[in-house]
Design a protein around this motif. Structure first.
Motif, mmCIF file in Angstrom:
data_model
loop_
_atom_site.group_PDB
_atom_site.id
_atom_site.type_symbol
_atom_site.label_atom_id
_atom_site.label_comp_id
_atom_site.label_asym_id
_atom_site.label_seq_id
_atom_site.Cartn_x
_atom_site.Cartn_y
_atom_site.Cartn_z
ATOM 1 N N PHE A 114 1.185 -16.327 -5.915
ATOM 2 C CA PHE A 114 0.377 -15.106 -5.982
ATOM 3 C C PHE A 114 0.371 -14.388 -4.638
ATOM 4 O O PHE A 114 0.573 -13.167 -4.571
ATOM 5 C CB PHE A 114 -1.050 -15.442 -6.399
ATOM 6 N N VAL A 115 0.146 -15.137 -3.566
ATOM 7 C CA VAL A 115 0.096 -14.522 -2.232
ATOM 8 C C VAL A 115 1.455 -13.921 -1.871
ATOM 9 O O VAL A 115 1.534 -12.849 -1.256
ATOM 10 C CB VAL A 115 -0.342 -15.558 -1.172
ATOM 11 N N PHE A 116 2.519 -14.588 -2.281
ATOM 12 C CA PHE A 116 3.873 -14.093 -1.989
ATOM 13 C C PHE A 116 4.236 -12.904 -2.859
ATOM 14 O O PHE A 116 4.624 -11.836 -2.357
ATOM 15 C CB PHE A 116 4.874 -15.220 -2.175
ATOM 16 N N ALA A 117 4.126 -13.077 -4.183
ATOM 17 C CA ALA A 117 4.634 -12.072 -5.116
ATOM 18 C C ALA A 117 3.720 -10.858 -5.248
ATOM 19 O O ALA A 117 4.202 -9.732 -5.425
ATOM 20 C CB ALA A 117 4.862 -12.711 -6.484
ATOM 21 N N ARG A 118 2.407 -11.069 -5.193
ATOM 22 C CA ARG A 118 1.475 -9.961 -5.424
ATOM 23 C C ARG A 118 0.997 -9.293 -4.140
ATOM 24 O O ARG A 118 0.743 -8.090 -4.117
ATOM 25 C CB ARG A 118 0.254 -10.477 -6.198
ATOM 26 N N ILE A 119 0.878 -10.088 -3.060
ATOM 27 C CA ILE A 119 0.377 -9.526 -1.811
ATOM 28 C C ILE A 119 1.522 -9.189 -0.864
ATOM 29 O O ILE A 119 1.445 -8.247 -0.078
ATOM 30 C CB ILE A 119 -0.622 -10.499 -1.144
ATOM 31 N N GLY A 120 2.601 -9.962 -0.921
ATOM 32 C CA GLY A 120 3.775 -9.646 -0.126
ATOM 33 C C GLY A 120 3.931 -10.446 1.148
ATOM 34 O O GLY A 120 4.759 -10.108 1.995
ATOM 35 N N PRO A 122 5.419 -13.355 3.287
ATOM 36 C CA PRO A 122 6.653 -14.154 3.151
ATOM 37 C C PRO A 122 6.356 -15.592 2.749
ATOM 38 O O PRO A 122 5.354 -16.187 3.187
ATOM 39 C CB PRO A 122 7.274 -14.090 4.551
ATOM 40 N N VAL A 123 7.220 -16.156 1.902
ATOM 41 C CA VAL A 123 7.017 -17.518 1.413
ATOM 42 C C VAL A 123 6.949 -18.511 2.570
ATOM 43 O O VAL A 123 6.165 -19.459 2.544
ATOM 44 C CB VAL A 123 8.149 -17.917 0.442
ATOM 45 N N PHE A 124 7.785 -18.296 3.589
ATOM 46 C CA PHE A 124 7.789 -19.203 4.744
ATOM 47 C C PHE A 124 6.386 -19.314 5.340
ATOM 48 O O PHE A 124 5.895 -20.411 5.632
ATOM 49 C CB PHE A 124 8.786 -18.680 5.785
ATOM 50 N N VAL A 125 5.707 -18.173 5.494
ATOM 51 C CA VAL A 125 4.380 -18.164 6.092
ATOM 52 C C VAL A 125 3.352 -18.748 5.129
ATOM 53 O O VAL A 125 2.483 -19.541 5.519
ATOM 54 C CB VAL A 125 3.981 -16.732 6.494
ATOM 55 N N VAL A 126 3.438 -18.364 3.864
ATOM 56 C CA VAL A 126 2.478 -18.846 2.870
ATOM 57 C C VAL A 126 2.517 -20.366 2.758
ATOM 58 O O VAL A 126 1.480 -21.038 2.775
ATOM 59 C CB VAL A 126 2.767 -18.219 1.488
ATOM 60 N N THR A 127 3.718 -20.909 2.644
ATOM 61 C CA THR A 127 3.815 -22.362 2.448
ATOM 62 C C THR A 127 3.575 -23.134 3.742
ATOM 63 O O THR A 127 3.166 -24.294 3.705
ATOM 64 C CB THR A 127 5.185 -22.738 1.856
ATOM 65 N N LEU A 128 3.816 -22.494 4.892
ATOM 66 C CA LEU A 128 3.453 -23.125 6.159
ATOM 67 C C LEU A 128 1.938 -23.236 6.265
ATOM 68 O O LEU A 128 1.403 -24.275 6.683
ATOM 69 C CB LEU A 128 4.011 -22.321 7.337
ATOM 70 N N ALA A 129 1.239 -22.172 5.856
ATOM 71 C CA ALA A 129 -0.222 -22.233 5.810
ATOM 72 C C ALA A 129 -0.671 -23.286 4.797
ATOM 73 O O ALA A 129 -1.638 -24.029 5.028
ATOM 74 C CB ALA A 129 -0.793 -20.866 5.448
ATOM 75 N N GLY A 130 0.060 -23.349 3.671
ATOM 76 C CA GLY A 130 -0.267 -24.361 2.668
ATOM 77 C C GLY A 130 -0.069 -25.764 3.192
ATOM 78 O O GLY A 130 -0.860 -26.670 2.899
ATOM 79 N N LEU A 131 0.988 -25.957 3.985
ATOM 80 C CA LEU A 131 1.231 -27.273 4.587
ATOM 81 C C LEU A 131 0.011 -27.746 5.366
ATOM 82 O O LEU A 131 -0.402 -28.908 5.252
ATOM 83 C CB LEU A 131 2.456 -27.188 5.500
ATOM 84 N N LEU A 132 -0.587 -26.843 6.134
ATOM 85 C CA LEU A 132 -1.773 -27.205 6.922
ATOM 86 C C LEU A 132 -3.008 -27.333 6.040
ATOM 87 O O LEU A 132 -3.782 -28.299 6.143
ATOM 88 C CB LEU A 132 -1.999 -26.151 8.012
ATOM 89 N N GLY A 133 -3.208 -26.345 5.171
ATOM 90 C CA GLY A 133 -4.412 -26.338 4.344
ATOM 91 C C GLY A 133 -4.472 -27.479 3.352
ATOM 92 O O GLY A 133 -5.510 -28.151 3.213
ATOM 93 N N TRP A 134 -3.376 -27.729 2.648
ATOM 94 C CA TRP A 134 -3.382 -28.803 1.660
ATOM 95 C C TRP A 134 -3.455 -30.177 2.325
ATOM 96 O O TRP A 134 -3.999 -31.111 1.770
ATOM 97 C CB TRP A 134 -2.154 -28.727 0.765
ATOM 98 N N HIS A 135 -2.924 -30.270 3.558
ATOM 99 C CA HIS A 135 -3.075 -31.527 4.290
ATOM 100 C C HIS A 135 -4.548 -31.793 4.590
ATOM 101 O O HIS A 135 -5.032 -32.922 4.435
ATOM 102 C CB HIS A 135 -2.284 -31.478 5.601
ATOM 103 N N GLY A 136 -5.253 -30.751 5.004
ATOM 104 C CA GLY A 136 -6.687 -30.906 5.231
ATOM 105 C C GLY A 136 -7.423 -31.269 3.962
ATOM 106 O O GLY A 136 -8.335 -32.118 3.975
ATOM 107 N N MET A 137 -7.038 -30.663 2.847
ATOM 108 C CA MET A 137 -7.685 -30.994 1.577
ATOM 109 C C MET A 137 -7.398 -32.431 1.168
ATOM 110 O O MET A 137 -8.269 -33.133 0.633
ATOM 111 C CB MET A 137 -7.225 -30.026 0.482
#
Length: 388
Positions: A114-120, A122-137
């Protein structure tokens, strides 16, 4: 043969480079240690490739649309943690706990998509943020417990420990796979001839089928010489074959490949680009979760140390080494299987020889570099022949 040479010159290398590389690796390690190609070691390799291989299958689809998912390793650890906490701490039966863990993986992919396709973003940034966020979760879900052990006799643990000991299982799978390949190849070439498109000769199909049969029955023989057909390997092969069918034979698969060949061209052809992008990242998250469950199955526990950078690198490397292009539009789920065989063969050979993990990393890095160089040269050849 001339048609085959023409495809090679045009950059259509297929699985030839990785298969040749795998044979070289096996030959070298067998020469250094005669136990490398023993039934026990080959059986262990066949099980060890499954967890990371599942993750790599999802990575293949993301690479096909010309993107990269850096969160898959952490998502796999999060899914394993969700399963363990639900099952052990809250007493949820394993079936529903597995389903919720897979849904957790799909949900992470949906957020990325959603963040990539609808907001624009880049996947690299979105999933890098996910790497940190999901690790914390994942750490929050695990709580103060560094490790959560689950029932080592339960269905999830048995994913990696159950073997079909009847020799008919492995040989039957080899025969079925060969027959399906022959039938599919024959029908495909018939359809290509019917519309006047260049097709393989029946002789080439027969040779390919014979080679596949030899490899399949040799693998079945080796597995039966130890403990039989591993359930984990069977599930992995079914998943890879199923997703390969989706990619090659369905409208959705054609849209995925078209998106990797050119976003604007796909949009003008009527493809809902955002929907495909979101669905691919959801698939990547789901496969990461499945891989995490198989990895946890090997040790019957979920740990806070799961989802390491090594796991991420191996998953991405497996997809690329197996033949999936970093530039999008070219690849197959079978790439994950071939790439994992290369990586795990190197790891197994290093372990048998007692060499340090540093050597394994250097060798794997070298193989990855060679794979990227081959991919780049093949893409250049395709562009010269108007096929990229």
């Amino acid at each position: 043969m001339e048609a085959y040479r023409r495809r090679l010159r045009g950059g259509d290398l297929g699985a030839v480079p990785v298969v040749l590389g795998l044979l070289v690796i096996w030959g070298v390690f067998q020469g250094l240690d005669e136990n490398f190609l023993s039934p026990r070691n080959l059986s262990n390799i066949s099980v060890d490739i499954v967890g990371t291989g599942m993750i790599a299958v999802g990575v293949v689809f993301v690479l096909l649309i010309g993107q990269i998912d850096l969160s898959v390793a952490v998502v796999s650890a999060l899914a394993a943690a969700v399963f363990a906490v639900l099952n052990v701490v809250h007493g949820v039966p394993e079936g529903p706990a597995v389903l919720l863990a897979l849904l957790c993986g799909a949900a992470t992919g949906a957020v990325h998509g959603f963040v990539f396709a609808r907001i624009g973003v880049p996947v690299f940034v979105v999933t890098l943020a996910g790497l940190l966020g999901w690790h914390g979760m994942m750490l929050a879900v695990m709580g103060r417990q560094g490790t959560i052990n689950f029932d080592d006799r339960g269905p999830v643990a048995r994913l990696s420990t159950f073997y079909f000991t009847d020799v008919a299982a492995a040989y039957g799978l080899a025969a079925l796979g060969t027959a399906v390949y022959l039938l599919t190849a024959y029908r495909t070439e018939q359809r290509r001839r019917a519309v006047g498109v260049p097709a393989r000769t029946y002789g080439e199909i027969a040779v390919r089928t014979a080679v596949l049969a030899v490899l399949a029955f040799a693998a079945a023989y080796a597995l039966n010489a130890f403990r039989g057909l591993p359930l984990a390997l069977l599930i992995f092969l079914v998943v890879v074959a199923g997703l390969d069918y989706v990619l090659r034979r369905t409208r959705y698969g054609r849209r995925v490949v078209a998106l990797g060949s050119g976003v604007e061209a796909a949009r003008r052809a009527g493809v809902n680009v955002a929907r495909v992008q979101i669905s691919v990242l959801m698939l990547s998250g789901t496969m990461a979760a499945a891989g995490g469950l198989f990895i946890a199955s090997r040790i019957a526990s979920a740990t806070q140390t799961a989802g390491s950078a090594n796991l991420l690198m191996n998953a991405i490397a497996a997809a690329v080494i197996g033949g999936t292009s970093l530039y999008g539009g070219h690849g197959s789920p079978w790439s994950a299987l071939l790439g994992m065989l290369v990586i795990q063969s190197i790891a197994s050979g290093m372990a048998l020889l007692g060499l340090a993990s540093a050597v394994q990393f250097m060798i794997t890095g070298g193989v990855l570099l060679v794979a990227v160089v081959v991919d780049t040269l093949a893409r250049r050849a395709r562009r010269m022949h108007g096929r990229a």
